[in-house]
Write an enzyme that holds these catalytic residues in place. Structure first.
Site, PDB file in Angstrom:
ATOM      1  N   HIS A  58       0.933   4.861   4.668  1.00 20.34           N
ATOM      2  CA  HIS A  58       0.254   5.451   3.505  1.00 20.34           C
ATOM      3  C   HIS A  58       0.716   6.886   3.272  1.00 20.34           C
ATOM      4  O   HIS A  58       1.024   7.282   2.143  1.00 20.34           O
ATOM      5  CB  HIS A  58      -1.259   5.425   3.720  1.00 20.34           C
ATOM      6  CG  HIS A  58      -1.845   4.059   3.617  1.00 20.34           C
ATOM      7  ND1 HIS A  58      -3.201   3.822   3.644  1.00 20.34           N
ATOM      8  CD2 HIS A  58      -1.268   2.838   3.481  1.00 20.34           C
ATOM      9  CE1 HIS A  58      -3.431   2.534   3.526  1.00 20.34           C
ATOM     10  NE2 HIS A  58      -2.273   1.910   3.435  1.00 20.34           N
TER      11      HIS A  58
ATOM     12  N   SER B 116       0.815  -1.217   0.000  1.00 16.87           N
ATOM     13  CA  SER B 116       0.000   0.000   0.000  1.00 16.87           C
ATOM     14  C   SER B 116       0.848   1.266   0.000  1.00 16.87           C
ATOM     15  O   SER B 116       0.532   2.234  -0.684  1.00 16.87           O
ATOM     16  CB  SER B 116      -0.937   0.011   1.207  1.00 16.87           C
ATOM     17  OG  SER B 116      -1.759  -1.132   1.215  1.00 16.87           O
TER      18      SER B 116
END
Length: 251
Positions: free
Chosen positions: A211, A153
């Site tokens: 992230h 991610s």
């Protein structure tokens, strides 16, 4: 009768073997033809996909569980710290997590890798993954929050942020939600806001620090790194070789 039966069996076996070789040859030719039609960016994606799929299958082997937890999960409090920051970028435990990350990567990788070139993109992708792991480590260490993180991610967020900064007016759409479109700039701002709120509220559904780290690295590379670092890579390589060999070129 026995001799005739043996001859018939030999002929049948030979015919079946020839058909199998023919089918294998045809399959190989089809695979070669398909592979040669792919662009360099697509070949790189399939390489990343294969690496992630291999690690996903390795998680299914009980005998490798301890090894996978040690080296394919990012954890600042673990015995092994450095290599897992890289390996965890290719690590997924669930098929849903794997599928979602690979879908998003495939959606934005072609345009990004085409503008960068496959060599720069691979370095960028790995760097985004390591920076996202580092951001997760810093956050967990500062708040004394032990925990495992894994997945592509962070690196994918780097690719997404780079694409959105380079193409802010591109129209995007959420998968399986027809009729709802938004600009890349708006989508990136929404994602950054969501992860920032998750970081402040200490949500644990996602690794929001990772992230944000990957996304900020993507923005950094888009606005500054690609020109100032990659554009001067020859100079950096010369400095590195001088440091490694202990020599300096004649002035």
């Amino acid at each position: 009768m026995r001799k005739k039966a043996l001859q018939f069996r030999q002929k049948a076996t030979g015919w079946i073997q020839r058909q199998q070789n023919l089918k294998h040859g045809e399959l190989r030719n089809h695979m070669n033809h398909w592979w040669n039609k792919q662009t360099e960016e697509q070949k790189l994606f399939y390489g990343i996909l294969l690496a992630n799929a291999t690690v996903l299958l390795a998680w299914r082997l009980p005998s490798l569980k301890n090894f996978m937890t040690l080296y394919f999960c990012s954890n600042p409090f673990a015995r092994a710290v450095c290599w897992p920051m890289v390996f965890s970028t290719f690590s997924h435990y669930s098929f849903l997590h794997f599928g979602a990350n690979m879908y998003v990567l495939q959606s934005f990788m072609n345009a990004t890798a085409h503008s960068m070139g496959k060599e720069q993109f691979l370095g960028f992708y790995l760097s985004a993954g390591v920076v996202s792991s580092l951001a997760s480590h810093i956050f967990k260490t500062a708040l004394r929050m032990p925990g495992l993180s894994l997945g592509a991610s962070g690196a994918v967020m780097g690719v997404l942020a780079y694409f959105c900064s380079q193409h802010p007016n591109a129209l995007l759409q959420v998968a399986f939600v027809p009729g709802f479109t938004f600009t890349a700039d708006s989508g990136l701002k929404a994602l950054l806001s969501f992860d920032a709120i998750g970081l402040v509220m200490r949500w644990k559904l996602f690794d929001h620090a990772a992230h944000l780290g990957g996304a900020l690295f993507g923005l950094f590379w888009s606005y500054w790194g690609q020109k100032e670092i990659w554009g001067r890579r020859v100079h950096f390589l010369q400095v590195w070789h001088e440091f490694r060999t202990g020599t300096r070129p004649d002035k």
